[in-house]
Scaffold this active site. Structure first.
Site, PDB file in Angstrom:
ATOM      1  N   ARG A  29       0.817  -1.201   0.000  1.00 44.17           N
ATOM      2  CA  ARG A  29       0.000   0.000   0.000  1.00 44.17           C
ATOM      3  C   ARG A  29       0.858   1.261   0.000  1.00 44.17           C
ATOM      4  O   ARG A  29       0.343   2.363  -0.082  1.00 44.17           O
ATOM      5  CB  ARG A  29      -0.873   0.024   1.251  1.00 44.17           C
ATOM      6  CG  ARG A  29      -2.323  -0.157   0.930  1.00 44.17           C
ATOM      7  CD  ARG A  29      -3.073  -0.170   2.226  1.00 44.17           C
ATOM      8  NE  ARG A  29      -3.665  -1.453   2.371  1.00 44.17           N
ATOM      9  CZ  ARG A  29      -4.969  -1.664   2.286  1.00 44.17           C
ATOM     10  NH1 ARG A  29      -5.794  -0.690   2.089  1.00 44.17           N
ATOM     11  NH2 ARG A  29      -5.441  -2.870   2.400  1.00 44.17           N
ATOM     12  N   ARG A  86     -21.857  -3.142   2.166  1.00 48.94           N
ATOM     13  CA  ARG A  86     -21.151  -4.407   2.386  1.00 48.94           C
ATOM     14  C   ARG A  86     -21.562  -5.045   3.712  1.00 48.94           C
ATOM     15  O   ARG A  86     -21.729  -4.367   4.724  1.00 48.94           O
ATOM     16  CB  ARG A  86     -19.639  -4.168   2.402  1.00 48.94           C
ATOM     17  CG  ARG A  86     -18.871  -5.424   2.849  1.00 48.94           C
ATOM     18  CD  ARG A  86     -17.419  -5.376   2.515  1.00 48.94           C
ATOM     19  NE  ARG A  86     -16.711  -4.298   3.186  1.00 48.94           N
ATOM     20  CZ  ARG A  86     -15.473  -3.955   2.908  1.00 48.94           C
ATOM     21  NH1 ARG A  86     -14.789  -4.594   1.967  1.00 48.94           N
ATOM     22  NH2 ARG A  86     -14.901  -2.964   3.552  1.00 48.94           N
TER      23      ARG A  86
HETATM   24  P1  AP5 Z   1      -8.515  -3.932   3.935  1.00 49.52           P
HETATM   25  O1  AP5 Z   1      -9.309  -4.941   4.613  1.00 49.52           O
HETATM   26  O2  AP5 Z   1      -7.585  -4.339   2.887  1.00 49.52           O
HETATM   27  O3  AP5 Z   1      -9.501  -2.811   3.415  1.00 49.52           O
HETATM   28  P2  AP5 Z   1      -9.499  -1.882   2.113  1.00 49.52           P
HETATM   29  O4  AP5 Z   1      -8.285  -1.717   1.336  1.00 49.52           O
HETATM   30  O5  AP5 Z   1     -10.099  -0.640   2.617  1.00 49.52           O
HETATM   31  O6  AP5 Z   1     -10.364  -2.665   1.104  1.00 49.52           O
HETATM   32  P3  AP5 Z   1     -11.713  -3.374   1.365  1.00 49.52           P
HETATM   33  O7  AP5 Z   1     -11.493  -4.699   1.957  1.00 49.52           O
HETATM   34  O8  AP5 Z   1     -12.624  -2.430   2.084  1.00 49.52           O
HETATM   35  O9  AP5 Z   1     -12.277  -3.463  -0.121  1.00 49.52           O
HETATM   36  P4  AP5 Z   1     -12.095  -4.584  -1.232  1.00 49.52           P
HETATM   37  O10 AP5 Z   1     -11.383  -3.952  -2.368  1.00 49.52           O
HETATM   38  O11 AP5 Z   1     -11.544  -5.839  -0.686  1.00 49.52           O
HETATM   39  O12 AP5 Z   1     -13.605  -4.768  -1.656  1.00 49.52           O
HETATM   40  P5  AP5 Z   1     -14.603  -6.017  -1.449  1.00 49.52           P
HETATM   41  O13 AP5 Z   1     -14.203  -7.125  -2.340  1.00 49.52           O
HETATM   42  O14 AP5 Z   1     -14.840  -6.300  -0.031  1.00 49.52           O
HETATM   43  O15 AP5 Z   1      -7.701  -3.106   5.022  1.00 49.52           O
HETATM   44  C1  AP5 Z   1      -8.329  -2.647   6.179  1.00 49.52           C
HETATM   45  C2  AP5 Z   1      -7.382  -1.816   7.010  1.00 49.52           C
HETATM   46  O16 AP5 Z   1      -6.271  -2.618   7.428  1.00 49.52           O
HETATM   47  C3  AP5 Z   1      -6.747  -0.617   6.312  1.00 49.52           C
HETATM   48  O17 AP5 Z   1      -7.575   0.519   6.360  1.00 49.52           O
HETATM   49  C4  AP5 Z   1      -5.475  -0.437   7.128  1.00 49.52           C
HETATM   50  O18 AP5 Z   1      -5.754   0.182   8.355  1.00 49.52           O
HETATM   51  C5  AP5 Z   1      -5.071  -1.870   7.416  1.00 49.52           C
HETATM   52  N1  AP5 Z   1      -4.178  -2.418   6.392  1.00 49.52           N
HETATM   53  C6  AP5 Z   1      -4.450  -3.439   5.522  1.00 49.52           C
HETATM   54  N2  AP5 Z   1      -3.415  -3.669   4.701  1.00 49.52           N
HETATM   55  C7  AP5 Z   1      -2.459  -2.780   5.044  1.00 49.52           C
HETATM   56  C8  AP5 Z   1      -1.162  -2.498   4.543  1.00 49.52           C
HETATM   57  N3  AP5 Z   1      -0.617  -3.160   3.523  1.00 49.52           N
HETATM   58  N4  AP5 Z   1      -0.447  -1.505   5.142  1.00 49.52           N
HETATM   59  C9  AP5 Z   1      -0.962  -0.818   6.177  1.00 49.52           C
HETATM   60  N5  AP5 Z   1      -2.184  -1.009   6.688  1.00 49.52           N
HETATM   61  C10 AP5 Z   1      -2.935  -1.986   6.126  1.00 49.52           C
HETATM   62  O19 AP5 Z   1     -15.946  -5.364  -2.099  1.00 49.52           O
HETATM   63  C11 AP5 Z   1     -16.603  -4.286  -1.446  1.00 49.52           C
HETATM   64  C12 AP5 Z   1     -18.120  -4.457  -1.568  1.00 49.52           C
HETATM   65  O20 AP5 Z   1     -18.511  -4.307  -2.925  1.00 49.52           O
HETATM   66  C13 AP5 Z   1     -18.643  -5.836  -1.135  1.00 49.52           C
HETATM   67  O21 AP5 Z   1     -19.864  -5.668  -0.501  1.00 49.52           O
HETATM   68  C14 AP5 Z   1     -18.824  -6.592  -2.471  1.00 49.52           C
HETATM   69  O22 AP5 Z   1     -19.858  -7.554  -2.388  1.00 49.52           O
HETATM   70  C15 AP5 Z   1     -19.180  -5.468  -3.427  1.00 49.52           C
HETATM   71  N6  AP5 Z   1     -18.671  -5.680  -4.786  1.00 49.52           N
HETATM   72  C16 AP5 Z   1     -17.468  -6.173  -5.149  1.00 49.52           C
HETATM   73  N7  AP5 Z   1     -17.332  -6.187  -6.498  1.00 49.52           N
HETATM   74  C17 AP5 Z   1     -18.486  -5.670  -6.994  1.00 49.52           C
HETATM   75  C18 AP5 Z   1     -18.964  -5.421  -8.323  1.00 49.52           C
HETATM   76  N8  AP5 Z   1     -18.218  -5.694  -9.416  1.00 49.52           N
HETATM   77  N9  AP5 Z   1     -20.183  -4.884  -8.465  1.00 49.52           N
HETATM   78  C19 AP5 Z   1     -20.932  -4.584  -7.388  1.00 49.52           C
HETATM   79  N10 AP5 Z   1     -20.546  -4.809  -6.111  1.00 49.52           N
HETATM   80  C20 AP5 Z   1     -19.338  -5.337  -5.925  1.00 49.52           C
HETATM   81 MG    MG Z   2     -10.912  -6.479   1.212  1.00 51.05          MG
END
Ligand code: AP5
Ligand code: MG
Ligand code: ZN
Length: 227
Positions: free
Chosen positions: A99, A138
């Site tokens: 990240r 979500r």
């Molecule tokens: P993390 O859990 O990785 O959260 P994020 O990056 O904010 O990403 P998300 O998990 O929220 O989204 P996603 O892209 O996975 O989407 P999803 O598939 O769920 O990290 C959380 C925290 O941990 C960070 O804020 C930080 O504090 C820490 N952290 C993690 N990694 C770190 C690092 N490397 N360094 C430092 N800190 C770190 O999909 C979202 C929703 O949309 C779901 O409901 C899904 O059903 C829906 N959806 C998905 N695709 C579609 C589509 N094509 N059409 C319609 N709906 C869809």
């Molecule tokens: Mg995720």
């Protein structure tokens, strides 16, 4: 032609890049089960640690609750150890790491230490308005972590996980303020990473318009083209 009957083993090291809510986890889980390679999500590792109240969980909690990044010193060590495990030898999908450029450089070093390299950096591109819709709707299973969306991917029975019957809850960092901060915190950093992997010659971008299955088709075709 002589050896054409021997099926080539799948072996690919990839990272999924994208802003919060882009669908990294959703797509990574599907790719992981299609190709039978581990899905490593730093966010999931932290959430499990928080749930189990481990020392790591205690360190990570306040950052995650505010939508800030967990410090690189903590995160990089975790990924290094995980990638050294045996099940990563035939490939892996990293979701949510790197990240920062610092993490990207560290990952390059880890790949060298392991005598391998990254094959693909897949950027899942989604307009910001859509991200907010995705995150606010979500729901995740409190037992198995399966992810749903109230509108775009609803469970068969409201509030109940199709896979294990567990309760569906909202992630604690999916509140409006934290979502906005997560997007802000990651915007510029994600742009820098895209530039970094473009320079490395392994960047591919897909537009995540269309439903989950449609995006999965795009993802698998990029994976197939780059294997
Ligand atoms: P993390 O859990 O990785 O959260 P994020 O990056 O904010 O990403 P998300 O998990 O929220 O989204 P996603 O892209 O996975 O989407 P999803 O598939 O769920 O990290 C959380 C925290 O941990 C960070 O804020 C930080 O504090 C820490 N952290 C993690 N990694 C770190 C690092 N490397 N360094 C430092 N800190 C770190 O999909 C979202 C929703 O949309 C779901 O409901 C899904 O059903 C829906 N959806 C998905 N695709 C579609 C589509 N094509 N059409 C319609 N709906 C869809
Ligand atoms: Mg995720
Ligand atoms: Zn479940």
């Amino acid at each position: 032609m002589k050896d054409s009957w021997i099926r080539e083993e799948f072996e690919m090291n990839m990272i999924f890049l994208g802003l919060p809510g882009a669908g990294k986890g959703t797509q990574a889980k599907k790719v992981s089960s299609k190709y039978n390679i581990p899905h490593i999500a730093t966010g999931d590792i932290f959430r499990n640690a928080i749930k189990n109240e481990t020392p790591l969980g205690k360190k990570a909690k306040s950052f995650i609750d505010q939508g800030e990044l967990v410090p690189d010193e903590v995160t990089i060590g975790i990924v290094r150890n995980r990638l050294k495990e045996d099940d990563c030898k035939d490939g892996f999908i990293l979701d949510g790491f790197p990240r920062t450029i610092n993490q990207a450089e560290a990952l390059k070093d880890i790949m060298e230490e392991l005598n391998t390299k990254l094959d693909l950096a897949l950027f899942i591109k989604v307009p910001e308005k859509e991200l907010i819709k995705r995150l606010s709707g979500r729901r995740v299973c409190e037992d198995c972590g399966a992810t749903y969306h109230v509108e775009f991917n609803p469970p068969e029975k409201e509030g109940i996980c199709d896979k294990c019957g567990g309760n569906l809850i909202q992630r604690s960092d999916d509140t409006e303020d934290t979502v906005k901060n997560r997007i802000e915190v990651n915007k510029e950093k994600t742009e820098k990473l895209i530039e970094f992997y473009d320079n490395e010659g392994i960047l591919q971008t897909i537009e995540s318009s269309g439903g989950i299955e449609e995006v999965f088709k795009k993802v698998t075709s990029v994976v197939e083209e780059n294997r």
